[in-house]
Design a protein around this motif. Sequence first.
Motif, PDB file in Angstrom:
ATOM      1  N   THR A 118      -4.786  -0.594   1.971  1.00  0.00           N
ATOM      2  CA  THR A 118      -5.939  -0.014   1.275  1.00  0.00           C
ATOM      3  C   THR A 118      -5.598   1.399   0.824  1.00  0.00           C
ATOM      4  OG1 THR A 118      -7.497  -1.338   2.547  1.00  0.00           O
ATOM      5  CG2 THR A 118      -8.367   0.653   1.519  1.00  0.00           C
ATOM      6  N   ILE A 119      -5.918   1.682  -0.435  1.00  0.00           N
ATOM      7  CA  ILE A 119      -5.760   3.035  -0.967  1.00  0.00           C
ATOM      8  C   ILE A 119      -7.134   3.691  -0.920  1.00  0.00           C
ATOM      9  CG2 ILE A 119      -5.203   4.384  -3.038  1.00  0.00           C
ATOM     10  CD1 ILE A 119      -2.765   2.983  -1.739  1.00  0.00           C
ATOM     11  N   ALA A 120      -7.219   4.790  -0.184  1.00  0.00           N
ATOM     12  CA  ALA A 120      -8.501   5.494  -0.055  1.00  0.00           C
ATOM     13  C   ALA A 120      -8.471   6.776  -0.871  1.00  0.00           C
ATOM     14  CB  ALA A 120      -8.784   5.800   1.414  1.00  0.00           C
ATOM     15  N   MET A 121      -9.619   7.110  -1.433  1.00  0.00           N
ATOM     16  CA  MET A 121      -9.737   8.337  -2.229  1.00  0.00           C
ATOM     17  C   MET A 121     -11.011   9.076  -1.852  1.00  0.00           C
ATOM     18  SD  MET A 121      -8.696   6.537  -5.788  1.00  0.00           S
ATOM     19  CE  MET A 121      -9.449   5.028  -5.226  1.00  0.00           C
ATOM     20  N   ALA A 122     -10.904  10.383  -1.784  1.00  0.00           N
ATOM     21  CA  ALA A 122     -12.055  11.235  -1.461  1.00  0.00           C
ATOM     22  C   ALA A 122     -11.722  12.631  -1.986  1.00  0.00           C
ATOM     23  CB  ALA A 122     -12.289  11.262   0.048  1.00  0.00           C
ATOM     24  N   GLY A 124       0.833  -1.211   0.000  1.00  0.00           N
ATOM     25  CA  GLY A 124       0.000   0.000   0.000  1.00  0.00           C
ATOM     26  C   GLY A 124       0.864   1.255   0.000  1.00  0.00           C
ATOM     27  N   PHE A 125       1.917   1.233   0.805  1.00  0.00           N
ATOM     28  CA  PHE A 125       2.779   2.420   0.878  1.00  0.00           C
ATOM     29  C   PHE A 125       3.485   2.660  -0.457  1.00  0.00           C
ATOM     30  CE2 PHE A 125       6.690   4.765   1.772  1.00  0.00           C
ATOM     31  CZ  PHE A 125       6.155   5.879   2.406  1.00  0.00           C
ATOM     32  N   ASP A 126       3.970   1.601  -1.078  1.00  0.00           N
ATOM     33  CA  ASP A 126       4.645   1.753  -2.381  1.00  0.00           C
ATOM     34  C   ASP A 126       3.702   2.361  -3.420  1.00  0.00           C
ATOM     35  OD1 ASP A 126       6.906   0.719  -1.352  1.00  0.00           O
ATOM     36  OD2 ASP A 126       6.885  -1.168  -2.489  1.00  0.00           O
ATOM     37  N   VAL A 127       2.461   1.891  -3.402  1.00  0.00           N
ATOM     38  CA  VAL A 127       1.488   2.405  -4.376  1.00  0.00           C
ATOM     39  C   VAL A 127       1.214   3.893  -4.108  1.00  0.00           C
ATOM     40  CG1 VAL A 127      -0.941   2.244  -5.094  1.00  0.00           C
ATOM     41  CG2 VAL A 127       0.453   0.169  -4.908  1.00  0.00           C
ATOM     42  N   PHE A 128       1.021   4.213  -2.842  1.00  0.00           N
ATOM     43  CA  PHE A 128       0.796   5.621  -2.466  1.00  0.00           C
ATOM     44  C   PHE A 128       1.952   6.503  -2.944  1.00  0.00           C
ATOM     45  CE2 PHE A 128       2.590   8.338   0.945  1.00  0.00           C
ATOM     46  CZ  PHE A 128       1.764   9.451   0.806  1.00  0.00           C
ATOM     47  N   LEU A 129       3.163   6.030  -2.678  1.00  0.00           N
ATOM     48  CA  LEU A 129       4.358   6.822  -3.012  1.00  0.00           C
ATOM     49  C   LEU A 129       4.493   7.018  -4.528  1.00  0.00           C
ATOM     50  CD1 LEU A 129       6.599   8.101  -1.372  1.00  0.00           C
ATOM     51  CD2 LEU A 129       7.980   6.057  -1.746  1.00  0.00           C
TER      52      LEU A 129
END
Length: 445
Positions: free
Chosen positions: A416-420, A396-401
Amino acid sequence: MNARLTPAVTNPELDAFWMPFTANRQFKANPRLLARAKGMYYSTADGREVLDGVAGLWCVNAGHGRREITEAVTKQLETMEFAPTFQMGHPIAFELANRLAKIAPPGLDRIFFTNSGSESVDTALKIAIAYHRARGAGQRTRLIGREKGYHGVGFGGMSVGGMVNNRKFFGSSMLPGVDHLTHTLDHEHNAFSRGIPQWGAHLANELERLIALHDASTIAAVIVEPVAGSAGVVLPPAGYLKRLREICDKHDILLIFDEVITGFGRVGKAFAALAFDVTPDLITTAKGLTNGAIPMGAVFSQRKIYDAFMQGPENSIELFHGYTYSAHPVACAAALATQDIYAKEGLLTRAAALSAPWENAVHSLRGLPHVIDIRNYGLIGAVELEPRPGKPGARGFDVFLKCFERGVMVRQTGDTIAMAPPLVIEPKQIERIVETLGAVIRETD
Ligand code: PXG
Protein backbone atom coordinates in the motif's frame (compact mmCIF):
# COMPACT_ATOMS: atom_id res chain seq x y z
CA MET A 1 35.01 -19.09 11.15
CA ASN A 2 31.57 -19.27 9.64
CA ALA A 3 31.44 -16.42 7.13
CA ARG A 4 27.74 -15.99 7.72
CA LEU A 5 28.40 -14.96 11.31
CA THR A 6 30.67 -12.11 10.23
CA PRO A 7 28.83 -8.83 10.50
CA ALA A 8 28.07 -7.27 7.13
CA VAL A 9 30.04 -4.07 6.62
CA THR A 10 28.21 -2.21 3.92
CA ASN A 11 29.47 1.33 4.18
CA PRO A 12 31.67 2.43 7.08
CA GLU A 13 30.14 5.90 7.16
CA LEU A 14 26.60 4.59 7.41
CA ASP A 15 27.00 1.51 9.57
CA ALA A 16 26.96 3.06 13.03
CA PHE A 17 23.38 4.35 12.77
CA TRP A 18 21.05 1.39 13.36
CA MET A 19 18.07 2.77 11.50
CA PRO A 20 14.51 2.37 12.79
CA PHE A 21 11.88 0.45 10.83
CA THR A 22 14.33 0.27 7.92
CA ALA A 23 15.93 -2.45 5.82
CA ASN A 24 19.37 -1.28 6.97
CA ARG A 25 21.49 -3.23 4.47
CA GLN A 26 19.30 -2.36 1.51
CA PHE A 27 19.22 1.31 2.50
CA LYS A 28 22.95 1.56 3.14
CA ALA A 29 23.70 0.02 -0.24
CA ASN A 30 21.59 2.72 -1.90
CA PRO A 31 20.98 5.53 0.59
CA ARG A 32 18.29 8.17 0.25
CA LEU A 33 19.63 11.14 2.16
CA LEU A 34 17.51 14.21 2.81
CA ALA A 35 19.52 17.33 3.57
CA ARG A 36 17.25 20.38 3.52
CA ALA A 37 13.56 21.21 3.61
CA LYS A 38 11.39 24.23 2.78
CA GLY A 39 7.64 24.50 2.32
CA MET A 40 6.36 21.45 0.44
CA TYR A 41 9.82 20.21 -0.58
CA TYR A 42 12.82 18.30 0.67
CA SER A 43 16.19 18.55 -1.07
CA THR A 44 18.39 15.49 -1.19
CA ALA A 45 22.05 15.53 -0.22
CA ASP A 46 22.88 15.64 -3.94
CA GLY A 47 20.63 18.63 -4.49
CA ARG A 48 17.46 17.14 -6.01
CA GLU A 49 14.06 18.56 -4.99
CA VAL A 50 11.52 16.07 -3.66
CA LEU A 51 7.86 16.98 -3.17
CA ASP A 52 6.79 15.80 0.28
CA GLY A 53 3.70 13.64 -0.03
CA VAL A 54 3.74 12.38 3.59
CA ALA A 55 4.46 15.49 5.67
CA GLY A 56 7.78 13.95 6.72
CA LEU A 57 6.20 11.05 8.58
CA TRP A 58 2.67 12.40 8.98
CA CYS A 59 3.89 15.27 11.17
CA VAL A 60 4.94 18.40 9.26
CA ASN A 61 1.38 19.68 8.83
CA ALA A 62 2.33 23.35 8.32
CA GLY A 63 5.07 22.60 5.80
CA HIS A 64 8.81 22.69 6.30
CA GLY A 65 11.15 25.35 7.56
CA ARG A 66 8.61 27.51 9.36
CA ARG A 67 10.49 30.58 10.54
CA GLU A 68 8.04 31.27 13.40
CA ILE A 69 8.87 27.89 14.96
CA THR A 70 12.60 28.37 14.51
CA GLU A 71 12.42 31.77 16.20
CA ALA A 72 10.30 30.52 19.10
CA VAL A 73 12.64 27.59 19.70
CA THR A 74 15.74 29.78 19.50
CA LYS A 75 14.28 32.30 21.91
CA GLN A 76 13.30 29.59 24.39
CA LEU A 77 16.75 27.99 24.22
CA GLU A 78 18.28 31.35 25.02
CA THR A 79 15.83 32.08 27.84
CA MET A 80 15.68 28.69 29.59
CA GLU A 81 16.70 25.51 27.83
CA PHE A 82 15.33 23.13 30.43
CA ALA A 83 13.27 23.15 33.58
CA PRO A 84 11.80 20.23 35.49
CA THR A 85 8.07 19.64 35.74
CA PHE A 86 8.20 17.21 38.67
CA GLN A 87 7.13 19.26 41.70
CA MET A 88 8.17 22.38 39.75
CA GLY A 89 6.66 24.19 36.80
CA HIS A 90 7.29 26.80 34.16
CA PRO A 91 4.75 29.18 32.66
CA ILE A 92 4.99 28.10 29.03
CA ALA A 93 3.83 24.56 29.93
CA PHE A 94 0.63 25.91 31.45
CA GLU A 95 0.19 28.29 28.55
CA LEU A 96 0.42 25.43 26.07
CA ALA A 97 -1.97 23.20 28.04
CA ASN A 98 -4.53 26.05 28.18
CA ARG A 99 -4.09 26.66 24.50
CA LEU A 100 -4.62 23.00 23.59
CA ALA A 101 -7.63 22.74 25.90
CA LYS A 102 -9.30 25.43 23.75
CA ILE A 103 -9.14 23.37 20.56
CA ALA A 104 -9.85 20.02 22.26
CA PRO A 105 -13.13 18.16 21.75
CA PRO A 106 -15.71 18.95 24.46
CA GLY A 107 -14.50 18.10 27.96
CA LEU A 108 -11.02 16.84 27.04
CA ASP A 109 -9.30 19.77 28.67
CA ARG A 110 -6.75 18.15 30.95
CA ILE A 111 -3.45 17.64 29.18
CA PHE A 112 -0.51 15.35 30.09
CA PHE A 113 2.70 15.92 28.11
CA THR A 114 4.99 13.24 26.67
CA ASN A 115 7.72 13.13 24.01
CA SER A 116 6.28 10.87 21.34
CA GLY A 117 3.24 9.01 20.16
CA SER A 118 4.43 5.79 21.78
CA GLU A 119 4.75 7.53 25.12
CA SER A 120 1.33 9.13 24.70
CA VAL A 121 -0.20 5.70 24.14
CA ASP A 122 1.51 4.09 27.12
CA THR A 123 0.52 7.10 29.23
CA ALA A 124 -3.14 6.86 28.19
CA LEU A 125 -3.27 3.12 28.90
CA LYS A 126 -1.77 3.67 32.35
CA ILE A 127 -4.15 6.54 33.10
CA ALA A 128 -7.09 4.32 32.10
CA ILE A 129 -6.05 1.52 34.44
CA ALA A 130 -5.20 3.85 37.33
CA TYR A 131 -8.47 5.77 36.81
CA HIS A 132 -10.57 2.69 37.44
CA ARG A 133 -8.47 1.88 40.50
CA ALA A 134 -8.97 5.41 41.81
CA ARG A 135 -12.73 4.83 41.53
CA GLY A 136 -12.56 1.57 43.40
CA ALA A 137 -12.69 -0.64 40.28
CA GLY A 138 -9.10 -1.88 40.40
CA GLN A 139 -10.07 -5.17 38.75
CA ARG A 140 -10.61 -3.32 35.46
CA THR A 141 -7.20 -3.83 33.91
CA ARG A 142 -7.92 -5.48 30.60
CA LEU A 143 -7.20 -3.50 27.42
CA ILE A 144 -8.83 -3.96 24.04
CA GLY A 145 -7.03 -2.96 20.84
CA ARG A 146 -7.72 -3.87 17.24
CA GLU A 147 -6.13 -5.93 14.49
CA LYS A 148 -4.02 -3.78 12.15
CA GLY A 149 -3.83 -1.11 14.86
CA TYR A 150 -0.60 0.80 15.36
CA HIS A 151 -0.03 2.42 18.72
CA GLY A 152 3.72 2.87 18.71
CA VAL A 153 6.42 0.60 20.00
CA GLY A 154 6.32 0.71 23.79
CA PHE A 155 5.30 -2.52 25.48
CA GLY A 156 1.78 -1.17 26.01
CA GLY A 157 1.34 0.16 22.49
CA MET A 158 2.86 -2.98 20.99
CA SER A 159 0.48 -5.16 22.99
CA VAL A 160 -2.71 -3.35 22.00
CA GLY A 161 -1.41 -2.92 18.45
CA GLY A 162 -2.33 -5.39 15.76
CA MET A 163 0.40 -5.39 13.12
CA VAL A 164 1.94 -8.81 13.04
CA ASN A 165 5.56 -7.86 12.32
CA ASN A 166 5.58 -5.40 15.19
CA ARG A 167 4.53 -8.19 17.55
CA LYS A 168 5.86 -11.55 16.43
CA PHE A 169 9.54 -10.89 17.12
CA PHE A 170 8.86 -10.04 20.73
CA GLY A 171 7.20 -13.30 21.65
CA SER A 172 5.60 -13.46 25.02
CA SER A 173 6.69 -10.00 26.07
CA MET A 174 3.18 -8.66 25.54
CA LEU A 175 1.05 -7.23 28.31
CA PRO A 176 -1.24 -9.90 29.71
CA GLY A 177 -4.98 -9.39 29.49
CA VAL A 178 -5.15 -7.75 26.09
CA ASP A 179 -7.65 -8.67 23.41
CA HIS A 180 -8.32 -7.31 19.93
CA LEU A 181 -11.31 -6.31 17.85
CA THR A 182 -11.32 -7.35 14.21
CA HIS A 183 -10.08 -4.71 11.77
CA THR A 184 -12.40 -2.88 9.41
CA LEU A 185 -10.62 -3.29 6.08
CA ASP A 186 -12.92 -5.17 3.71
CA HIS A 187 -12.20 -5.22 0.00
CA GLU A 188 -15.21 -7.30 -0.85
CA HIS A 189 -17.71 -4.70 0.35
CA ASN A 190 -15.73 -1.49 0.42
CA ALA A 191 -13.03 -1.44 -2.29
CA PHE A 192 -12.75 1.98 -3.97
CA SER A 193 -15.17 3.62 -1.52
CA ARG A 194 -14.90 7.37 -1.77
CA GLY A 195 -14.26 8.67 1.72
CA ILE A 196 -15.85 6.76 4.58
CA PRO A 197 -17.10 3.30 3.56
CA GLN A 198 -20.79 2.65 4.13
CA TRP A 199 -20.54 -1.05 4.95
CA GLY A 200 -19.31 -2.37 8.27
CA ALA A 201 -20.71 -0.41 11.26
CA HIS A 202 -21.75 -3.77 12.71
CA LEU A 203 -18.08 -4.72 13.13
CA ALA A 204 -18.16 -2.58 16.30
CA ASN A 205 -20.56 -5.12 17.81
CA GLU A 206 -17.58 -7.41 18.12
CA LEU A 207 -16.85 -5.43 21.27
CA GLU A 208 -20.02 -6.87 22.81
CA ARG A 209 -18.68 -10.33 22.05
CA LEU A 210 -15.38 -9.59 23.82
CA ILE A 211 -17.28 -8.12 26.76
CA ALA A 212 -19.41 -11.25 26.96
CA LEU A 213 -16.21 -13.31 26.98
CA HIS A 214 -14.22 -11.33 29.55
CA ASP A 215 -16.96 -9.47 31.42
CA ALA A 216 -17.09 -5.69 31.40
CA SER A 217 -15.92 -5.56 35.02
CA THR A 218 -12.44 -6.66 33.90
CA ILE A 219 -12.03 -4.17 31.04
CA ALA A 220 -10.38 -0.77 31.51
CA ALA A 221 -10.32 0.66 28.01
CA VAL A 222 -10.68 0.23 24.28
CA ILE A 223 -8.08 1.93 22.10
CA VAL A 224 -8.45 2.53 18.37
CA GLU A 225 -7.12 4.88 15.76
CA PRO A 226 -10.20 6.67 14.36
CA VAL A 227 -8.43 6.40 11.00
CA ALA A 228 -5.54 3.93 11.01
CA GLY A 229 -2.46 5.16 9.18
CA SER A 230 0.46 2.80 9.57
CA ALA A 231 -1.42 -0.31 8.52
CA GLY A 232 -1.95 1.29 5.12
CA VAL A 233 -4.88 3.61 5.88
CA VAL A 234 -7.88 1.76 7.28
CA LEU A 235 -11.06 3.79 7.53
CA PRO A 236 -13.89 3.46 10.04
CA PRO A 237 -17.16 2.44 8.36
CA ALA A 238 -19.98 5.01 8.75
CA GLY A 239 -21.43 4.69 12.25
CA TYR A 240 -18.68 2.39 13.54
CA LEU A 241 -17.03 4.82 15.95
CA LYS A 242 -20.39 5.97 17.35
CA ARG A 243 -21.31 2.36 18.01
CA LEU A 244 -18.02 1.75 19.84
CA ARG A 245 -18.76 4.81 21.97
CA GLU A 246 -22.25 3.54 22.82
CA ILE A 247 -20.99 0.12 23.85
CA CYS A 248 -18.20 1.60 25.99
CA ASP A 249 -20.71 3.92 27.69
CA LYS A 250 -23.07 1.06 28.39
CA HIS A 251 -20.33 -0.92 30.13
CA ASP A 252 -18.37 1.89 31.79
CA ILE A 253 -15.31 1.22 29.64
CA LEU A 254 -13.04 4.11 28.63
CA LEU A 255 -12.66 4.83 24.93
CA ILE A 256 -9.25 6.04 23.78
CA PHE A 257 -8.75 7.55 20.33
CA ASP A 258 -5.17 7.37 19.16
CA GLU A 259 -4.94 10.56 17.11
CA VAL A 260 -1.18 10.65 16.67
CA ILE A 261 -1.80 10.84 12.92
CA THR A 262 -5.30 12.31 12.75
CA GLY A 263 -4.77 15.07 15.32
CA PHE A 264 -4.07 18.67 14.30
CA GLY A 265 -5.96 19.00 11.06
CA ARG A 266 -5.19 15.87 9.06
CA VAL A 267 -8.89 15.02 8.65
CA GLY A 268 -10.31 18.53 8.26
CA LYS A 269 -10.97 19.35 11.90
CA ALA A 270 -8.57 19.74 14.81
CA PHE A 271 -9.24 16.11 15.78
CA ALA A 272 -10.94 13.12 14.18
CA ALA A 273 -13.15 13.03 17.28
CA LEU A 274 -14.65 16.32 16.04
CA ALA A 275 -14.80 15.20 12.42
CA PHE A 276 -16.73 12.05 13.37
CA ASP A 277 -18.64 13.74 16.20
CA VAL A 278 -17.66 11.02 18.65
CA THR A 279 -16.10 12.09 21.94
CA PRO A 280 -13.64 9.66 23.50
CA ASP A 281 -12.40 9.74 27.09
CA LEU A 282 -8.73 10.09 26.20
CA ILE A 283 -6.96 11.24 23.05
CA THR A 284 -3.31 10.52 22.32
CA THR A 285 -1.35 12.92 20.11
CA ALA A 286 2.19 13.78 19.00
CA LYS A 287 3.53 14.53 15.48
CA GLY A 288 1.56 17.61 14.31
CA LEU A 289 1.59 19.06 17.83
CA THR A 290 4.95 20.70 17.09
CA ASN A 291 4.90 20.35 13.29
CA GLY A 292 7.51 17.65 13.82
CA ALA A 293 10.10 20.28 14.73
CA ILE A 294 10.75 19.11 18.29
CA PRO A 295 9.65 15.72 19.67
CA MET A 296 6.54 16.10 21.81
CA GLY A 297 3.32 14.28 22.55
CA ALA A 298 0.22 15.05 24.59
CA VAL A 299 -2.62 13.04 26.09
CA PHE A 300 -5.95 14.86 26.27
CA SER A 301 -8.09 13.64 29.13
CA GLN A 302 -11.72 14.14 30.06
CA ARG A 303 -11.97 16.32 33.11
CA LYS A 304 -13.86 13.56 34.97
CA ILE A 305 -10.78 11.35 34.69
CA TYR A 306 -8.43 14.02 36.03
CA ASP A 307 -10.90 14.78 38.83
CA ALA A 308 -11.06 11.12 39.83
CA PHE A 309 -7.34 11.33 40.64
CA MET A 310 -7.65 14.54 42.65
CA GLN A 311 -8.67 12.73 45.82
CA GLY A 312 -6.97 11.92 49.08
CA PRO A 313 -4.37 14.02 50.90
CA GLU A 314 -3.33 17.09 48.94
CA ASN A 315 0.35 16.44 49.48
CA SER A 316 0.24 13.04 47.79
CA ILE A 317 1.27 12.55 44.18
CA GLU A 318 -1.85 11.50 42.30
CA LEU A 319 -0.30 9.82 39.25
CA PHE A 320 3.06 8.07 39.52
CA HIS A 321 3.96 8.67 35.92
CA GLY A 322 5.88 11.24 33.87
CA TYR A 323 9.01 11.88 31.83
CA THR A 324 12.04 14.07 32.50
CA TYR A 325 11.08 15.90 29.35
CA SER A 326 7.30 16.13 29.94
CA ALA A 327 6.45 19.68 28.83
CA HIS A 328 10.06 20.40 27.86
CA PRO A 329 10.18 24.18 27.50
CA VAL A 330 11.70 24.11 24.02
CA ALA A 331 9.04 21.66 22.84
CA CYS A 332 6.36 23.86 24.42
CA ALA A 333 7.72 26.85 22.51
CA ALA A 334 7.66 24.88 19.25
CA ALA A 335 4.11 23.70 19.96
CA LEU A 336 2.82 27.19 20.74
CA ALA A 337 4.37 28.61 17.56
CA THR A 338 2.88 25.70 15.61
CA GLN A 339 -0.58 26.27 17.06
CA ASP A 340 -0.26 29.97 16.16
CA ILE A 341 0.45 29.02 12.55
CA TYR A 342 -2.43 26.54 12.44
CA ALA A 343 -4.81 29.21 13.76
CA LYS A 344 -3.53 32.06 11.59
CA GLU A 345 -3.54 30.04 8.37
CA GLY A 346 -6.71 28.04 9.05
CA LEU A 347 -4.77 24.80 8.70
CA LEU A 348 -6.85 22.78 11.14
CA THR A 349 -9.74 22.91 8.68
CA ARG A 350 -7.88 23.24 5.36
CA ALA A 351 -8.00 19.49 4.74
CA ALA A 352 -11.80 19.71 4.67
CA ALA A 353 -11.66 22.24 1.83
CA LEU A 354 -9.10 20.17 -0.08
CA SER A 355 -10.64 16.78 0.53
CA ALA A 356 -12.86 16.79 -2.60
CA PRO A 357 -10.06 17.57 -5.10
CA TRP A 358 -7.80 15.21 -3.17
CA GLU A 359 -10.39 12.43 -3.35
CA ASN A 360 -10.89 12.97 -7.10
CA ALA A 361 -7.16 12.99 -7.69
CA VAL A 362 -6.38 9.76 -5.83
CA HIS A 363 -9.39 7.95 -7.25
CA SER A 364 -8.27 8.88 -10.78
CA LEU A 365 -5.73 6.06 -10.33
CA ARG A 366 -8.52 3.46 -10.32
CA GLY A 367 -8.16 1.07 -13.23
CA LEU A 368 -4.34 1.26 -13.37
CA PRO A 369 -2.51 -2.08 -13.40
CA HIS A 370 -2.43 -3.94 -10.06
CA VAL A 371 -4.49 -1.30 -8.23
CA ILE A 372 -6.90 -3.27 -6.02
CA ASP A 373 -8.21 -0.52 -3.73
CA ILE A 374 -8.06 3.23 -3.18
CA ARG A 375 -8.96 4.83 0.14
CA ASN A 376 -9.15 8.45 1.21
CA TYR A 377 -10.34 10.72 3.99
CA GLY A 378 -9.37 14.31 4.79
CA LEU A 379 -5.86 14.74 3.40
CA ILE A 380 -5.04 11.06 3.68
CA GLY A 381 -4.89 8.76 0.70
CA ALA A 382 -3.87 5.18 0.02
CA VAL A 383 -3.46 3.16 -3.14
CA GLU A 384 -3.29 -0.57 -2.53
CA LEU A 385 -1.51 -2.71 -5.08
CA GLU A 386 -1.84 -6.42 -5.60
CA PRO A 387 1.22 -8.13 -4.11
CA ARG A 388 3.56 -9.99 -6.46
CA PRO A 389 3.04 -13.73 -5.99
CA GLY A 390 5.22 -14.90 -3.11
CA LYS A 391 6.80 -11.46 -2.66
CA PRO A 392 4.61 -9.30 -0.47
CA GLY A 393 5.76 -5.68 -0.31
CA ALA A 394 8.12 -5.89 -3.30
CA ARG A 395 5.82 -4.09 -5.72
CA GLY A 396 5.00 -1.43 -3.14
CA PHE A 397 8.68 -0.84 -2.46
CA ASP A 398 9.50 -0.49 -6.17
CA VAL A 399 6.73 2.07 -6.58
CA PHE A 400 7.90 4.02 -3.53
CA LEU A 401 11.49 4.02 -4.80
CA LYS A 402 10.62 5.13 -8.33
CA CYS A 403 8.40 7.91 -7.03
CA PHE A 404 11.31 9.13 -4.90
CA GLU A 405 13.66 9.00 -7.86
CA ARG A 406 11.15 11.14 -9.77
CA GLY A 407 10.93 13.70 -7.02
CA VAL A 408 7.88 12.65 -5.01
CA MET A 409 8.09 11.17 -1.52
CA VAL A 410 5.29 8.80 -0.54
CA ARG A 411 5.15 6.16 2.18
CA GLN A 412 5.03 2.44 1.58
CA THR A 413 3.48 -0.12 3.93
CA GLY A 414 3.56 -3.54 2.36
CA ASP A 415 1.95 -3.06 -1.03
CA THR A 416 0.00 0.00 0.00
CA ILE A 417 1.22 3.47 -0.91
CA ALA A 418 0.10 5.98 1.70
CA MET A 419 -0.01 9.74 1.26
CA ALA A 420 -0.58 12.53 3.77
CA PRO A 421 0.95 15.74 2.47
CA PRO A 422 1.51 18.88 4.52
CA LEU A 423 -1.81 20.70 4.91
CA VAL A 424 -0.39 23.72 3.05
CA ILE A 425 -0.38 21.74 -0.20
CA GLU A 426 -1.66 23.52 -3.34
CA PRO A 427 -3.88 21.83 -5.97
CA LYS A 428 -1.03 21.81 -8.52
CA GLN A 429 1.10 19.83 -6.07
CA ILE A 430 -1.74 17.34 -5.52
CA GLU A 431 -1.75 16.81 -9.28
CA ARG A 432 2.00 16.34 -9.35
CA ILE A 433 1.92 13.67 -6.62
CA VAL A 434 -0.87 11.72 -8.26
CA GLU A 435 0.52 12.05 -11.81
CA THR A 436 3.91 10.80 -10.69
CA LEU A 437 2.39 7.92 -8.75
CA GLY A 438 0.16 7.02 -11.70
CA ALA A 439 3.05 7.04 -14.19
CA VAL A 440 5.16 4.88 -11.88
CA ILE A 441 2.34 2.38 -11.27
CA ARG A 442 1.77 2.10 -15.04
CA GLU A 443 5.33 1.05 -15.66
CA THR A 444 5.89 -1.18 -12.63
CA ASP A 445 5.38 -4.91 -13.20
N1 PXG B 1 0.06 5.93 17.37
C1 PXG B 1 -0.20 6.11 16.07
C2 PXG B 1 -1.60 6.08 15.59
C3 PXG B 1 0.85 6.36 15.18
O1 PXG B 1 0.58 6.51 13.90
C4 PXG B 1 2.38 6.20 17.04
C5 PXG B 1 1.30 5.96 17.87
C6 PXG B 1 3.74 6.22 17.63
O2 PXG B 1 4.30 7.48 17.58
P1 PXG B 1 5.88 7.67 17.75
O3 PXG B 1 6.02 9.17 17.87
O4 PXG B 1 6.28 6.98 18.99
O5 PXG B 1 6.51 7.10 16.51
C7 PXG B 1 2.17 6.40 15.68
C8 PXG B 1 3.34 6.62 14.78
C9 PXG B 1 3.86 5.04 8.91
C10 PXG B 1 4.39 5.50 10.23
O6 PXG B 1 4.48 4.38 8.19
C11 PXG B 1 3.53 5.90 11.19
C12 PXG B 1 4.00 6.26 12.44
C13 PXG B 1 5.35 6.25 12.70
C14 PXG B 1 6.22 5.86 11.70
C15 PXG B 1 5.74 5.48 10.46
O7 PXG B 1 2.72 5.28 8.59
N2 PXG B 1 3.07 6.58 13.42
